[in-house]
Design an enzyme around this catalytic site. Structure first.
Site, short mmCIF file in Angstrom:
data_model
loop_
_atom_site.label_atom_id
_atom_site.label_comp_id
_atom_site.label_asym_id
_atom_site.label_seq_id
_atom_site.Cartn_x
_atom_site.Cartn_y
_atom_site.Cartn_z
N ARG A 45 37.95 29.38 45.38
CA ARG A 45 38.27 30.24 44.10
C ARG A 45 38.96 29.10 43.08
O ARG A 45 38.88 29.51 41.69
CB ARG A 45 39.13 31.42 44.43
CG ARG A 45 39.51 32.07 43.30
CD ARG A 45 40.46 33.34 43.55
NE ARG A 45 40.66 34.08 42.42
CZ ARG A 45 41.37 35.39 42.22
NH1 ARG A 45 41.46 35.87 43.39
NH2 ARG A 45 41.67 35.67 41.16
N ASN A 68 32.70 39.99 46.07
CA ASN A 68 32.47 39.53 44.83
C ASN A 68 31.60 38.29 44.81
O ASN A 68 31.37 37.68 45.86
CB ASN A 68 33.67 39.24 44.14
CG ASN A 68 34.24 40.27 43.03
OD1 ASN A 68 33.44 41.09 42.73
ND2 ASN A 68 35.40 40.72 42.96
N CYS A 113 33.22 48.38 42.80
CA CYS A 113 34.40 47.69 42.08
C CYS A 113 35.58 48.63 42.00
O CYS A 113 35.32 49.60 41.57
CB CYS A 113 33.89 47.04 40.84
SG CYS A 113 35.21 46.27 39.89
N ASP A 114 36.76 47.97 42.23
CA ASP A 114 37.90 48.75 42.01
C ASP A 114 38.45 48.74 40.45
O ASP A 114 39.33 49.56 40.13
CB ASP A 114 39.04 48.37 42.91
CG ASP A 114 39.52 47.06 42.78
OD1 ASP A 114 39.26 46.51 41.45
OD2 ASP A 114 40.20 46.50 43.50
N HIS A 152 32.14 44.39 35.89
CA HIS A 152 32.90 43.46 35.27
C HIS A 152 32.51 43.30 33.85
O HIS A 152 32.79 42.40 33.35
CB HIS A 152 33.13 42.22 35.83
CG HIS A 152 34.14 42.39 37.14
ND1 HIS A 152 34.71 41.25 37.86
CD2 HIS A 152 34.65 43.54 37.72
CE1 HIS A 152 35.18 41.87 38.81
NE2 HIS A 152 35.28 43.27 38.79
N TYR A 183 37.93 43.23 32.15
CA TYR A 183 37.29 42.06 32.16
C TYR A 183 36.38 41.65 30.96
O TYR A 183 35.96 40.41 30.76
CB TYR A 183 35.94 42.14 33.32
CG TYR A 183 36.61 41.68 34.75
CD1 TYR A 183 37.10 40.47 35.16
CD2 TYR A 183 37.49 42.79 35.37
CE1 TYR A 183 37.78 40.09 36.37
CE2 TYR A 183 37.92 42.55 36.71
CZ TYR A 183 38.55 41.32 37.06
OH TYR A 183 38.82 41.15 38.00
N ARG A 226 44.92 31.91 38.43
CA ARG A 226 45.12 32.99 39.14
C ARG A 226 44.86 32.73 40.73
O ARG A 226 45.80 33.41 41.44
CB ARG A 226 44.12 34.06 38.81
CG ARG A 226 44.42 35.30 39.47
CD ARG A 226 45.41 36.22 38.97
NE ARG A 226 45.54 37.49 40.10
CZ ARG A 226 46.65 37.90 40.17
NH1 ARG A 226 47.92 37.38 39.68
NH2 ARG A 226 47.05 39.10 40.98
P1 NAD Z 1 40.58 36.66 51.45
O1 NAD Z 1 40.10 35.29 51.07
O2 NAD Z 1 41.99 36.89 51.74
O3 NAD Z 1 39.54 37.24 52.41
C1 NAD Z 1 38.18 37.09 52.71
C2 NAD Z 1 37.84 36.78 53.92
O4 NAD Z 1 36.45 36.78 54.06
C3 NAD Z 1 38.29 35.41 54.66
O5 NAD Z 1 39.26 35.92 55.76
C4 NAD Z 1 36.98 35.03 54.91
O6 NAD Z 1 37.28 34.15 55.91
C5 NAD Z 1 36.14 36.04 55.03
N1 NAD Z 1 34.74 35.42 55.15
C6 NAD Z 1 34.14 34.43 54.01
N2 NAD Z 1 33.00 34.34 54.56
C7 NAD Z 1 32.43 35.34 55.40
C8 NAD Z 1 31.26 35.65 56.01
N3 NAD Z 1 30.24 34.80 55.63
N4 NAD Z 1 31.29 36.41 57.01
C9 NAD Z 1 32.35 37.23 57.27
N5 NAD Z 1 33.51 37.04 56.37
C10 NAD Z 1 33.67 35.92 55.69
O7 NAD Z 1 40.01 37.46 50.09
P2 NAD Z 1 40.51 38.73 49.35
O8 NAD Z 1 41.14 38.09 47.92
O9 NAD Z 1 41.20 39.53 50.06
O10 NAD Z 1 39.24 39.36 48.84
C11 NAD Z 1 38.18 39.54 49.60
C12 NAD Z 1 36.81 39.95 48.80
O11 NAD Z 1 36.91 41.19 48.11
C13 NAD Z 1 36.57 38.77 47.89
O12 NAD Z 1 35.28 38.61 47.84
C14 NAD Z 1 36.94 39.58 46.32
O13 NAD Z 1 36.38 38.99 45.54
C15 NAD Z 1 36.78 41.05 46.87
N6 NAD Z 1 37.12 42.01 46.07
C16 NAD Z 1 36.68 42.95 45.25
C17 NAD Z 1 36.76 43.78 44.66
C18 NAD Z 1 35.82 44.54 43.56
O14 NAD Z 1 36.43 45.15 42.80
N7 NAD Z 1 34.73 44.54 44.01
C19 NAD Z 1 38.33 43.90 44.58
C20 NAD Z 1 39.25 43.25 45.19
C21 NAD Z 1 38.48 42.18 45.86
C1 G6P Z 2 40.23 43.40 40.31
C2 G6P Z 2 38.65 43.23 40.28
C3 G6P Z 2 38.24 42.56 41.54
C4 G6P Z 2 38.79 41.38 41.60
C5 G6P Z 2 40.43 41.56 41.78
C6 G6P Z 2 41.04 40.41 41.59
O1 G6P Z 2 40.39 44.47 41.17
O2 G6P Z 2 37.88 44.66 40.33
O3 G6P Z 2 36.96 42.43 41.53
O4 G6P Z 2 38.69 40.84 42.85
O5 G6P Z 2 40.76 42.28 40.75
O6 G6P Z 2 42.42 40.31 42.03
P1 G6P Z 2 43.37 39.09 41.97
O7 G6P Z 2 44.60 39.79 42.20
O8 G6P Z 2 42.75 38.79 43.52
O9 G6P Z 2 43.06 38.26 41.03
MN MN Z 3 35.66 44.20 40.68
#
Ligand code: NAD
Ligand code: G6P
Ligand code: MN
Length: 443
Positions: free
Chosen positions: A93, A148, A170-171, A200, A266, A286
């Site tokens: 990231r 994501n 998405c949240d 987004h 976004y 970030r």
């Molecule tokens: P993080 O890095 O703390 O956790 C992600 C985990 O995924 C890690 O432990 C990693 O080892 C694991 N991982 C990677 N590849 C994998 C695979 N092929 N199979 C199983 N596990 C795997 O990340 P985070 O900041 O906690 O975020 C987690 C995910 O949620 C990210 O993709 C983030 O972008 C997403 N997210 C999305 C939203 C949304 O609005 N859609 C909101 C918040 C977070």
């Molecule tokens: C929002 C978005 C997510 C994104 C997150 C990133 O919640 O909807 O898609 O992953 O923000 O937040 P962070 O705190 O990791 O920058």
């Molecule tokens: Mn999102």
């Protein structure tokens, strides 16, 4: 009452403890027989599991708790899979953000070149996850996906796994609704919104509460203050640290210029890109803030547990993120037809953009999946922006599937965040170099 087996894929995520706590706060409505964590990084997951174990002990000691790196153990007989994997973790990231910034271009994990790089890493692991789930889980399973970049993931899975039982969510819309609710002093669950766009990348067009149109009150607040509310930390700890405060504030500048519809935060990366870059630190982005903040807090709590045997249950985020995914799962489980903003294939719901686009709009969540609410025709400005961004997302998915460097270059060039094809090529080449072993080969 049926008890479910639920697996969190990406169990080592910083969000896992918060989601688990949220699941247990609804345990009467949505009882679990078993909770499983699955990750490819067993060490990271084991650390997070120390906290999760205490959450289980405290709030639902009767639930069987399993952690695994084995797909068969993870998904056999599962009813629900919550996916939240970050392919390449925070170290990648950081590069997604820093490489574009080094060329004066927006450096963001899901928007612009960084989001496309993250997309190229995630498409095939996501398809693989679906295959594991289809092999082992109950045929009636649902995957609710947060991973994501959700827009690219949704577009890619539509093409690669069209029959998958997956809903991409998405949240951000629900977090924005949470802030809107705080602005007008209402309960967020009472807000009914109209919204159109891509993930987004979209706008709220109408907000009602108990049938009363409250859009204008929110609009007037947003023109003055953005969607900043007085004390963000009281509203929710998520999205309340200084960089999120800035994001909420930036809505003000977009609203001053285009006051009709209320933008998703976004949109700032596309409409205010130069100012975003100007206010970014190319050496500290970030990703660094998250590693020094959310991630550190959890890992510190684990260390503390190892020393004292006590877990600080305030070391992790709870809030709309965890609540929302559970609300969607409950609506799926019991056919509640709850109205939520999710990603679905357009099919005319937004009348004047491509039918095949994966859009983010309100939908009723049934046990057979989402039923989109029609949002009608949209104005020229928004239509043009959406079509441009959708083409970017479509091209990056085609680039991955076909292994096409040229299509990837087209995607970056077409992104509104990138000033020229020359700059696009430099960024693409650096990203490709940094992503060796993660990206499909592009020729
Ligand atoms: P993080 O890095 O703390 O956790 C992600 C985990 O995924 C890690 O432990 C990693 O080892 C694991 N991982 C990677 N590849 C994998 C695979 N092929 N199979 C199983 N596990 C795997 O990340 P985070 O900041 O906690 O975020 C987690 C995910 O949620 C990210 O993709 C983030 O972008 C997403 N997210 C999305 C939203 C949304 O609005 N859609 C909101 C918040 C977070
Ligand atoms: C929002 C978005 C997510 C994104 C997150 C990133 O919640 O909807 O898609 O992953 O923000 O937040 P962070 O705190 O990791 O920058
Ligand atoms: Mn999102």
């Amino acid at each position: 009452m049926q008890k479910f087996i639920l697996t969190i894929a990406g169990g080592g995520s910083t969000y896992t403890p918060g989601i688990v706590k949220s699941l247990f706060s609804k345990k009467e409505q949505f009882p679990l027989e078993e909770l499983r964590l699955y990750d490819i990084d067993g060490d990271r997951q084991d650390k997070v599991a120390i906290i999760v174990k205490q959450v289980v002990k405290e709030f639902a000691p009767d639930v069987k708790f399993v952690t695994t790196t084995d797909p068969e153990t993870a998904f056999t007989g599962a009813d629900f899979i919550f996916a939240q994997m970050r392919v390449g973790k925070y170290s990648m990231r950081e590069l997604d953000e820093k490489i574009p910034l080094s060329y004066g271009v927006v450096g963001q994990e899901t928007c612009g070149p960084g989001g496309l790089a993250y997309g190229l890493r995630t498409i095939f692991p996501m398809a693989e996850l679906i295959d594991f789930v289809e092999k082992y889980a109950k045929p009636t399973h649902w995957i609710v996906n947060y991973s994501n970049p959700a827009a690219v993931v949704a577009e890619a899975m539509k093409k690669l796994r069209p029959n998958a039982r997956i809903i991409n969510i998405c949240d951000m819309p629900v977090a924005t609704i949470r802030n809107m609710a705080a602005v007008i002093g209402a309960d967020r669950n009472k807000l009914v919104v109209d919204y159109f766009g891509l993930n987004h990348f979209g706008w709220f067009t109408k907000v009602t509460v108990d049938g009363v149109d409250r859009t204008d009150e929110i609009r007037q607040h947003a023109i003055k203050y953005g969607l900043l509310v007085e004390d963000m930390t009281k509203v929710d700890a998520q999205h309340s640290d200084p960089s999120w405060i800035k994001n909420w504030k930036n809505i003000q500048y977009m609203m001053e210029m285009f006051p009709e519809y209320i933008p998703n935060p976004y949109m700032q990366y596309y409409l205010l890109g130069d100012s975003i870059v100007e206010h970014s630190n190319p050496l500290h982005t970030r990703a660094n803030e998250v590693m020094e903040g959310r991630e550190k807090k959890i890992f510190d709590a684990v260390e503390e547990f190892n020393k004292t045997g006590e877990v600080d249950l305030s070391s992790f985020y709870t809030g709309v993120h965890g609540q929302f995914i559970v609300e969607v799962a409950i609506s799926l489980a019991y056919n509640q037809r709850g109205r939520f903003l999710v990603m679905v294939e357009n099919n005319g719901a937004i009348k004047n953009i491509p039918h095949e686009a994966m859009v983010e709009i309100p939908a009723y969540i049934t046990n057979d999946g989402p039923e989109a609410v029609r949002m009608g025709e949209i104005p020229t400005f928004h239509k043009a922006l959406i079509e441009q961004q959708y083409a970017v997302e479509k091209l990056i998915v085609e680039a991955a599937i076909e292994g096409s460097y040229e299509k990837a270059l087209m995607a970056l060039t077409l992104s509104k965040t990138v000033p020229s094809a020359f700059v696009a090529k430099k960024i693409l080449d650096d990203l490709m170099n940094a992503n060796k072993g993660y990206w499909p080969e592009l020729k």
